[in-house]
Design a protein around this motif. Structure first.
Motif, PDB file in Angstrom:
ATOM      1  N   TRP A  68       0.831  -1.198   0.000  1.00  0.00           N
ATOM      2  CA  TRP A  68       0.000   0.000   0.000  1.00  0.00           C
ATOM      3  C   TRP A  68       0.864   1.246   0.000  1.00  0.00           C
ATOM      4  CZ3 TRP A  68      -0.099   3.538   4.091  1.00  0.00           C
ATOM      5  CH2 TRP A  68       0.492   3.136   5.284  1.00  0.00           C
ATOM      6  N   SER A  69       0.245   2.376  -0.350  1.00  0.00           N
ATOM      7  CA  SER A  69       0.963   3.644  -0.374  1.00  0.00           C
ATOM      8  C   SER A  69      -0.014   4.784  -0.176  1.00  0.00           C
ATOM      9  CB  SER A  69       1.699   3.831  -1.714  1.00  0.00           C
ATOM     10  OG  SER A  69       2.273   5.126  -1.799  1.00  0.00           O
ATOM     11  N   PHE A  70       0.377   5.776   0.627  1.00  0.00           N
ATOM     12  CA  PHE A  70      -0.389   7.012   0.669  1.00  0.00           C
ATOM     13  C   PHE A  70      -0.294   7.694  -0.689  1.00  0.00           C
ATOM     14  CE2 PHE A  70       0.591   6.802   5.314  1.00  0.00           C
ATOM     15  CZ  PHE A  70      -0.706   6.922   5.797  1.00  0.00           C
ATOM     16  N   LEU A  71      -1.300   8.474  -1.041  1.00  0.00           N
ATOM     17  CA  LEU A  71      -1.246   9.313  -2.238  1.00  0.00           C
ATOM     18  C   LEU A  71      -1.435  10.773  -1.833  1.00  0.00           C
ATOM     19  CD1 LEU A  71      -3.307   7.226  -4.821  1.00  0.00           C
ATOM     20  CD2 LEU A  71      -0.833   7.268  -4.472  1.00  0.00           C
ATOM     21  N   PRO A  72      -0.586  11.680  -2.320  1.00  0.00           N
ATOM     22  CA  PRO A  72       0.613  11.419  -3.116  1.00  0.00           C
ATOM     23  C   PRO A  72       1.567  10.488  -2.365  1.00  0.00           C
ATOM     24  CG  PRO A  72       0.106  13.780  -3.071  1.00  0.00           C
ATOM     25  CD  PRO A  72      -0.766  13.120  -2.049  1.00  0.00           C
ATOM     26  N   SER A  73       2.306   9.687  -3.139  1.00  0.00           N
ATOM     27  CA  SER A  73       3.082   8.613  -2.546  1.00  0.00           C
ATOM     28  C   SER A  73       4.238   9.135  -1.694  1.00  0.00           C
ATOM     29  CB  SER A  73       3.633   7.696  -3.637  1.00  0.00           C
ATOM     30  OG  SER A  73       4.392   6.652  -3.065  1.00  0.00           O
ATOM     31  N   THR A  74       4.380   8.527  -0.523  1.00  0.00           N
ATOM     32  CA  THR A  74       5.533   8.763   0.335  1.00  0.00           C
ATOM     33  C   THR A  74       6.364   7.490   0.441  1.00  0.00           C
ATOM     34  OG1 THR A  74       4.202   8.212   2.296  1.00  0.00           O
ATOM     35  CG2 THR A  74       4.365  10.531   1.691  1.00  0.00           C
ATOM     36  N   GLY A  75       6.096   6.549  -0.467  1.00  0.00           N
ATOM     37  CA  GLY A  75       6.815   5.281  -0.461  1.00  0.00           C
ATOM     38  C   GLY A  75       5.867   4.104  -0.422  1.00  0.00           C
ATOM     39  N   VAL A 103      -8.335   3.118  -0.975  1.00  0.00           N
ATOM     40  CA  VAL A 103      -9.103   3.282   0.254  1.00  0.00           C
ATOM     41  C   VAL A 103      -9.135   4.774   0.546  1.00  0.00           C
ATOM     42  CG1 VAL A 103      -9.312   2.667   2.685  1.00  0.00           C
ATOM     43  CG2 VAL A 103      -8.300   1.045   1.062  1.00  0.00           C
ATOM     44  N   VAL A 104     -10.321   5.348   0.651  1.00  0.00           N
ATOM     45  CA  VAL A 104     -10.439   6.799   0.724  1.00  0.00           C
ATOM     46  C   VAL A 104     -11.352   7.237   1.866  1.00  0.00           C
ATOM     47  CG1 VAL A 104     -10.064   7.064  -1.766  1.00  0.00           C
ATOM     48  CG2 VAL A 104     -12.400   6.870  -0.895  1.00  0.00           C
ATOM     49  N   ALA A 105     -11.109   8.443   2.327  1.00  0.00           N
ATOM     50  CA  ALA A 105     -12.031   9.143   3.217  1.00  0.00           C
ATOM     51  C   ALA A 105     -11.980  10.605   2.809  1.00  0.00           C
ATOM     52  CB  ALA A 105     -11.645   8.978   4.680  1.00  0.00           C
ATOM     53  N   TYR A 106     -13.151  11.212   2.643  1.00  0.00           N
ATOM     54  CA  TYR A 106     -13.161  12.597   2.177  1.00  0.00           C
ATOM     55  C   TYR A 106     -14.352  13.363   2.728  1.00  0.00           C
ATOM     56  CZ  TYR A 106     -16.050  10.358  -1.521  1.00  0.00           C
ATOM     57  OH  TYR A 106     -16.971   9.618  -2.221  1.00  0.00           O
ATOM     58  N   ASP A 107     -14.210  14.658   2.672  1.00  0.00           N
ATOM     59  CA  ASP A 107     -15.254  15.608   3.062  1.00  0.00           C
ATOM     60  C   ASP A 107     -16.025  15.952   1.793  1.00  0.00           C
ATOM     61  OD1 ASP A 107     -16.807  17.558   4.176  1.00  0.00           O
ATOM     62  OD2 ASP A 107     -15.163  18.807   4.913  1.00  0.00           O
ATOM     63  N   LEU A 108     -17.271  15.484   1.700  1.00  0.00           N
ATOM     64  CA  LEU A 108     -18.089  15.705   0.505  1.00  0.00           C
ATOM     65  C   LEU A 108     -18.950  16.946   0.706  1.00  0.00           C
ATOM     66  CD1 LEU A 108     -19.000  14.508  -2.286  1.00  0.00           C
ATOM     67  CD2 LEU A 108     -20.889  13.427  -1.028  1.00  0.00           C
ATOM     68  N   ALA A 109     -18.701  17.967  -0.107  1.00  0.00           N
ATOM     69  CA  ALA A 109     -19.432  19.226   0.020  1.00  0.00           C
ATOM     70  C   ALA A 109     -20.907  19.014  -0.298  1.00  0.00           C
ATOM     71  CB  ALA A 109     -18.837  20.276  -0.914  1.00  0.00           C
ATOM     72  N   TYR A 110     -21.758  19.632   0.486  1.00  0.00           N
ATOM     73  CA  TYR A 110     -23.199  19.571   0.223  1.00  0.00           C
ATOM     74  C   TYR A 110     -23.518  20.388  -1.025  1.00  0.00           C
ATOM     75  CZ  TYR A 110     -23.714  17.668   4.924  1.00  0.00           C
ATOM     76  OH  TYR A 110     -23.617  16.879   6.043  1.00  0.00           O
ATOM     77  N   TYR A 145      -9.990  15.268   0.235  1.00  0.00           N
ATOM     78  CA  TYR A 145      -9.567  13.982   0.781  1.00  0.00           C
ATOM     79  C   TYR A 145      -8.838  14.143   2.116  1.00  0.00           C
ATOM     80  CZ  TYR A 145     -10.614  11.531  -3.601  1.00  0.00           C
ATOM     81  OH  TYR A 145     -11.242  10.975  -4.679  1.00  0.00           O
ATOM     82  N   PHE A 146      -9.321  13.419   3.127  1.00  0.00           N
ATOM     83  CA  PHE A 146      -8.551  13.275   4.360  1.00  0.00           C
ATOM     84  C   PHE A 146      -7.395  12.304   4.114  1.00  0.00           C
ATOM     85  CE2 PHE A 146     -12.899  14.194   5.976  1.00  0.00           C
ATOM     86  CZ  PHE A 146     -12.625  15.440   6.504  1.00  0.00           C
ATOM     87  N   PHE A 147      -7.677  11.241   3.348  1.00  0.00           N
ATOM     88  CA  PHE A 147      -6.605  10.353   2.898  1.00  0.00           C
ATOM     89  C   PHE A 147      -7.072   9.589   1.669  1.00  0.00           C
ATOM     90  CE2 PHE A 147      -8.797   7.775   6.176  1.00  0.00           C
ATOM     91  CZ  PHE A 147      -9.106   6.634   5.461  1.00  0.00           C
ATOM     92  N   LYS A 148      -6.087   9.191   0.876  1.00  0.00           N
ATOM     93  CA  LYS A 148      -6.308   8.315  -0.268  1.00  0.00           C
ATOM     94  C   LYS A 148      -5.128   7.355  -0.294  1.00  0.00           C
ATOM     95  CE  LYS A 148      -7.539   8.242  -5.178  1.00  0.00           C
ATOM     96  NZ  LYS A 148      -7.858   9.072  -6.376  1.00  0.00           N
ATOM     97  N   VAL A 149      -5.418   6.066  -0.100  1.00  0.00           N
ATOM     98  CA  VAL A 149      -4.389   5.048   0.032  1.00  0.00           C
ATOM     99  C   VAL A 149      -4.549   4.014  -1.071  1.00  0.00           C
ATOM    100  CG1 VAL A 149      -3.555   3.155   1.483  1.00  0.00           C
ATOM    101  CG2 VAL A 149      -4.105   5.369   2.521  1.00  0.00           C
ATOM    102  N   ALA A 150      -3.506   3.803  -1.861  1.00  0.00           N
ATOM    103  CA  ALA A 150      -3.515   2.774  -2.897  1.00  0.00           C
ATOM    104  C   ALA A 150      -3.187   1.423  -2.268  1.00  0.00           C
ATOM    105  CB  ALA A 150      -2.505   3.110  -3.983  1.00  0.00           C
ATOM    106  N   LEU A 151      -3.902   0.391  -2.708  1.00  0.00           N
ATOM    107  CA  LEU A 151      -3.762  -0.945  -2.125  1.00  0.00           C
ATOM    108  C   LEU A 151      -3.680  -1.959  -3.258  1.00  0.00           C
ATOM    109  CD1 LEU A 151      -3.943  -2.187   0.828  1.00  0.00           C
ATOM    110  CD2 LEU A 151      -6.339  -2.640   0.308  1.00  0.00           C
TER     111      LEU A 151
END
Length: 374
Positions: free
Chosen positions: A16-23, A244-251, A267-273
């Motif tokens: 897995w990797s955070f996006l933007p990638s940190t490794g 795998v994502v979590a985000y604040d969806l504007a009304y 996005y609070f986070f977006k993780v590639a798996l």
């Protein structure tokens, strides 16, 4: 390799990797991995049974084996979030995928998708959002990615802690915070109340596993919809890579758009798996990691047993139905498709209808909240 009870143990092929990638990181690490962005401070931990190695799983010689012992879950994702500002819209959690141009789904795959959505609805209730995504070549304006998005109360456990007092993600979290299996209505009320009063001074821990009985990420398979069922998940996901994502969806105050397009998301986070046993294309992995050397190294880690090869037909009969699973003629060892002896008689449609009826009976007679709460 990591150490558990003083012994070195293999972490497995899940990447897995955070996006933007940190490794590039591996599942089953001994410590959570930290990251930071303009919306939140994060820690992330992925745990997965060694479903690719039955001997290792039976012996319990893998990281977090004591955690999985006696539980039905195949994997678990743990996230800690410290918000830097209060969410302005709806907090959403779930999966996104890459759109695959020209990839059509057969009738059988569409039926499996329907069954999977029905089973997940039974497990977590209504309120989730599913989209097959937009084709960029034919869509005017913003495109929406293929996605399966859930309300935040679909996570199985959450813990609210004062800053500095949050639990270690690699520790035993049993008995801490709120557990959805202890009462869905009370759990939803507690989650909604918590998110209405988010504090930037507190740390929020979220744990998710309830759909793991249906998804084997290491082998990139869908499973468990009925006895003996397994299917290559790439038939639904396209490229074998998920976000795998979590985000604040504007009304949308004017209610002009119900789609989850990027202009509405922070996005609070977006993780590639992905799995090294069945990696995505080198081009996609290169774009994900932002480095061709890392992509090549990940693909080089693919074991010889997972390479494409000629395979003889393998039939595995379930106990409850005359269902069978047959490997296709040229495939990965884990690329399986559902078949039946009825196909040779030209009545595949009758067989599919029979399986659909069986699946309806199975879903209607199963309490997913109880059976898959562990």
């Amino acid at each position: 390799m990591i150490k558990e009870d003083g012994q070195e143990q293999e972490q497995g092929p899940l990447r897995w990797s955070f996006l933007p990638s940190t490794g590039e990181f591996r599942a089953n690490s001994s410590d959570a991995v930290a990251s930071e962005n303009q919306l939140a401070s994060l820690k992330f931990l992925v745990m997965h049974r060694p479903t690719h190695d039955s001997v290792m799983e039976a012996a319990g010689t893998y990281p977090y084996s004591s955690h999985f012992a006696g539980r039905r879950r195949t994997w678990e994702v743990r996230v800690q979030v410290r918000f830097k500002s209060k969410p302005k819209g709806k907090v959403c959690f779930g999966l996104e995928m890459e759109f695959q141009p020209g990839q059509g789904k057969s009738l059988g795959v569409k039926q499996v998708q329907w069954m999977l959505l029905r089973a997940i609805r039974a497990a977590i209730g209504d309120g989730f959002y599913h989209s097959s995504g937009d084709d960029p070549s034919t869509t005017i304006g913003e495109v929406e990615p293929p996605s399966f998005i859930m309300p935040l109360w679909a996570v199985d456990q959450f813990i609210v802690s004062e800053g500095g007092e949050e639990p270690d993600l690699s520790s035993d979290l049993q008995g801490l915070g709120h557990l959805r299996a202890n009462g869905t209505r009370e759990y939803i009320d507690a989650m909604n109340s918590t998110m209405e009063d988010v504090s930037c001074e507190k740390v929020y821990t979220f744990c998710f596993w309830c759909v793991s009985p249906f998804v084997d990420v290491i082998n990139w398979e869908l499973k468990g919809l009925w006895p003996g069922f397994r299917m290559d998940a790439a038939k639904l996901s396209g490229e074998p890579l998920l976000y795998v994502v979590a985000y604040d969806l504007a009304y949308d105050q004017e209610k002009r758009c119900s789609r989850h397009v990027d202009s509405r998301k922070d996005y609070f986070f977006k993780v590639a798996l992905w799995s090294a046993l069945k990696p995505p294309s080198s081009e996609l992995l290169k774009a994900t990691l932002g480095c061709i050397e890392k992509a090549s190294a990940s693909i080089a880690a693919l074991p010889e047993t997972a390479e494409t090869e000629e395979l003889e037909a393998l039939l595995v009969h379930s106990n409850s139905e005359q269902t069978s699973i047959k490997r296709i003629e040229v495939c990965s060892p884990r690329n399986v498709v559902l078949t039946s002896s009825l196909e040779s008689d030209g009545v595949e449609a009758d067989w599919a209808a029979k399986q659909l009826h069986f699946m309806r009976q199975l879903i209607n007679s199963t309490c997913f909240t109880c059976d898959f709460a562990c």
